[in-house]
Motif scaffolding. Structure first.
Motif, PDB file in Angstrom:
ATOM      1  N   THR A  33       0.875  -1.159   0.034  1.00  0.00           N
ATOM      2  CA  THR A  33       0.029   0.255   0.195  1.00  0.00           C
ATOM      3  C   THR A  33       0.880   1.411   0.011  1.00  0.00           C
ATOM      4  O   THR A  33       1.878   1.442   0.694  1.00  0.00           O
ATOM      5  N   LEU A  34       0.548   2.214  -0.829  1.00  0.00           N
ATOM      6  CA  LEU A  34       1.425   3.492  -1.040  1.00  0.00           C
ATOM      7  C   LEU A  34       1.009   4.249   0.038  1.00  0.00           C
ATOM      8  O   LEU A  34      -0.509   4.672  -0.161  1.00  0.00           O
ATOM      9  N   LEU A  35       1.650   4.638   1.030  1.00  0.00           N
ATOM     10  CA  LEU A  35       1.210   5.409   2.401  1.00  0.00           C
ATOM     11  C   LEU A  35       1.233   7.002   2.067  1.00  0.00           C
ATOM     12  O   LEU A  35       0.754   7.873   2.679  1.00  0.00           O
ATOM     13  N   ALA A  36       2.460   7.534   1.395  1.00  0.00           N
ATOM     14  CA  ALA A  36       2.853   8.683   1.287  1.00  0.00           C
ATOM     15  C   ALA A  36       3.667   9.061   0.057  1.00  0.00           C
ATOM     16  O   ALA A  36       4.494   7.944  -0.123  1.00  0.00           O
ATOM     17  N   GLU A  37       3.547  10.117  -0.548  1.00  0.00           N
ATOM     18  CA  GLU A  37       4.448  10.144  -1.813  1.00  0.00           C
ATOM     19  C   GLU A  37       4.500  11.726  -1.909  1.00  0.00           C
ATOM     20  O   GLU A  37       3.493  12.513  -1.801  1.00  0.00           O
ATOM     21  N   GLY A  38       5.712  12.348  -2.393  1.00  0.00           N
ATOM     22  CA  GLY A  38       5.837  13.768  -2.671  1.00  0.00           C
ATOM     23  C   GLY A  38       7.213  14.097  -2.780  1.00  0.00           C
ATOM     24  O   GLY A  38       8.006  13.463  -2.673  1.00  0.00           O
ATOM     25  N   ALA A  39       7.383  15.521  -2.874  1.00  0.00           N
ATOM     26  CA  ALA A  39       8.730  15.898  -2.867  1.00  0.00           C
ATOM     27  C   ALA A  39       9.031  16.827  -1.548  1.00  0.00           C
ATOM     28  O   ALA A  39       8.159  17.287  -0.569  1.00  0.00           O
TER      29      ALA A  39
END
Length: 113
Positions: A33-39
């Motif tokens: 499960t993808l929980l967080a993504e970003g720069a």
């Protein structure tokens, strides 16, 4: 700080926080499960609910640091692309801080305080 996963990345080749470095935090077991993504922001950290523990359960996790994209055309030599870091969480009330120090050619990551 109780619970959560945070990252802090420093581009040691240029002596600064890794503003704009792409990061993805996945739970890989028992389910992917993808929980967080970003720069990462100007201070080299990712601002996301997972930092305060949202979505964190016991299991295996993976953080992907997109170093190749970060250096892009500025890199003298393309070498590192994506750096994965896998770890397990048994005690969800503990905070897991993951400092990353990197250059285009190498990196160091560990569980910090």
């Amino acid at each position: 700080m109780a619970g959560g996963i945070s990252v802090h990345a420093v581009d040691v080749a240029n002596g600064r926080p890794a503003l704009g470095l792409g990061v993805a935090i996945w739970r890989v077991a028992p389910d992917r499960t993808l929980l967080a993504e970003g720069a990462l922001g100007a201070d080299g950290t990712l601002q996301a609910p997972i930092v305060k523990g949202d979505g964190v359960t016991a299991g295996e996790y993976e953080v992907l640091f997109h170093i190749g994209e970060f250096f892009g055309a500025n890199a003298q030599t393309k070498f590192l692309t994506t750096v994965p870091f896998r770890f397990a969480i048994d005690k969800v009330d503990e905070h897991f801080h993951l400092p990353l120090k990197f250059t285009p050619w190498g990196y160091s990551i560990f569980r910090g305080a």
